[in-house]
Design an enzyme around this catalytic site. Structure first.
Site, PDB file in Angstrom:
ATOM      1  N   CYS A 147     -30.523  20.153  29.768  1.00  0.00           N
ATOM      2  CA  CYS A 147     -29.633  19.601  29.672  1.00  0.00           C
ATOM      3  C   CYS A 147     -28.073  20.536  29.329  1.00  0.00           C
ATOM      4  CB  CYS A 147     -29.191  18.268  28.685  1.00  0.00           C
ATOM      5  SG  CYS A 147     -29.742  19.595  26.498  1.00  0.00           S
ATOM      6  N   ARG A 177     -30.569  17.515  24.218  1.00  0.00           N
ATOM      7  CA  ARG A 177     -30.314  16.562  25.359  1.00  0.00           C
ATOM      8  C   ARG A 177     -32.027  16.208  25.618  1.00  0.00           C
ATOM      9  NH1 ARG A 177     -25.674  14.750  28.584  1.00  0.00           N
ATOM     10  NH2 ARG A 177     -25.424  17.249  27.605  1.00  0.00           N
TER      11      ARG A 177
END
Length: 281
Positions: free
Chosen positions: A232, A237
């Site tokens: 990410c 994430r």
């Protein structure tokens, strides 16, 4: 609720945690939310640890080793040890909890779970909220790093164009397509497939059933026969994508913790600016 995961033991339901607390089961509950949220109310017995903003943008061996030593030290100060199960949570089944989960798996902890739906699900279930924060007791734990859980920039570069690996971009559409630039360069790692991390969750913030997640990932070409490297902006994430694939039973999943901030800043590494499928040629 049985969601059909290959590894359901990686999640814990709110009522299951409440029952364990009432039964005085030995466990360590870590609250990864911001300090002000923790102070306003927490799961009884939870210990606060906020790893937000603590990121690594150089995955060469020396800085990576130093960064992981720091993370391990923080976890030790919060009482993590090899004999006590750890349950992590944030406001939902979110990136803060997922990143803590990934850190603990990287350090070889034998029993770590994520509270599915997080504190919001706990409150919706009308379970008891405490406001008397616990003082953690430091341990003497020393983790055993698992190299197969992590990827450096070198690992990613070696896997470009590999038929045995998939690079999974968990960022937003804008970041993936280069319209939102959060490093020296915008775009994506060449050949990466894109599944934004938010698609792992229901509207209430808990994980979708396995059948939905499996179909979503396989449509994107993220299949369990391949090694999957998630990324990410800074590994947060990406840790969520890692967790989703671990729940599905994917045997080879790595988190590229340096992610786009490292890759996009390094002009010696290749990038691409993907075209949206609906763009005119």
């Amino acid at each position: 609720m049985d969601k059909g995961f290959a590894n359901p033991q990686l999640l814990m339901a709110p009522q299951e945690l409440a029952d364990a607390i009432d039964a005085r089961v030995k466990q360590l509950v870590l609250d990864l939310r911001p300090a002000e949220d923790f102070a306003a109310g927490q799961i009884p017995g939870a210990v606060h640890v906020d790893l937000w903003g603590v990121s690594l943008i150089d995955t060469d061996p020396a800085p990576l080793k130093a960064f992981m030593w720091m993370i391990e030290h923080v976890l030790v100060l919060r009482g993590v040890d090899k004999d006590t199960p750890v349950i992590v949570y944030d406001e939902q089944s979110g990136v803060r909890a997922a990143r803590a989960f990934w850190f603990l798996e990287y350090f070889g902890h034998p029993r770590v779970q994520v509270l599915d739906g997080g504190f919001n699900a706990w409150v919706r279930a009308r379970l008891r909220v405490a406001r008397d924060a616990q003082v953690p007791t430091a341990s003497t734990w020393s983790g055993t790093p698992q190299p197969s859980r992590i990827a450096s920039w070198r690992d990613v570069k070696e896997r470009l164009n590999s038929h045995d690996a998939v690079i999974l971009d968990t960022r937003s559409d804008e970041e993936h397509y280069g319209t939102l630039v959060r490093a020296k360069r915008g775009g994506a790692i060449p050949g990466a497939v894109h599944v934004e991390w938010t698609r792992n969750l229901t509207t209430q913030g808990d994980f979708k059933p396995a059948s939905e997640l499996r179909a979503m990932y396989e449509r994107a070409g993220v299949t369990p026969d391949k090694e999957i490297v998630t990324y990410c902006q800074g590994g947060y994430r990406a840790a969520h994508g890692y967790l989703a694939l671990r729940l599905l039973g994917y045997p080879r999943v790595r988190n590229y913790t340096g992610s786009w901030k490292e890759w996009g800043d390094r002009e010696d590494l290749p990038i691409e600016v993907p075209r949206r499928s609906d763009e005119k040629q």
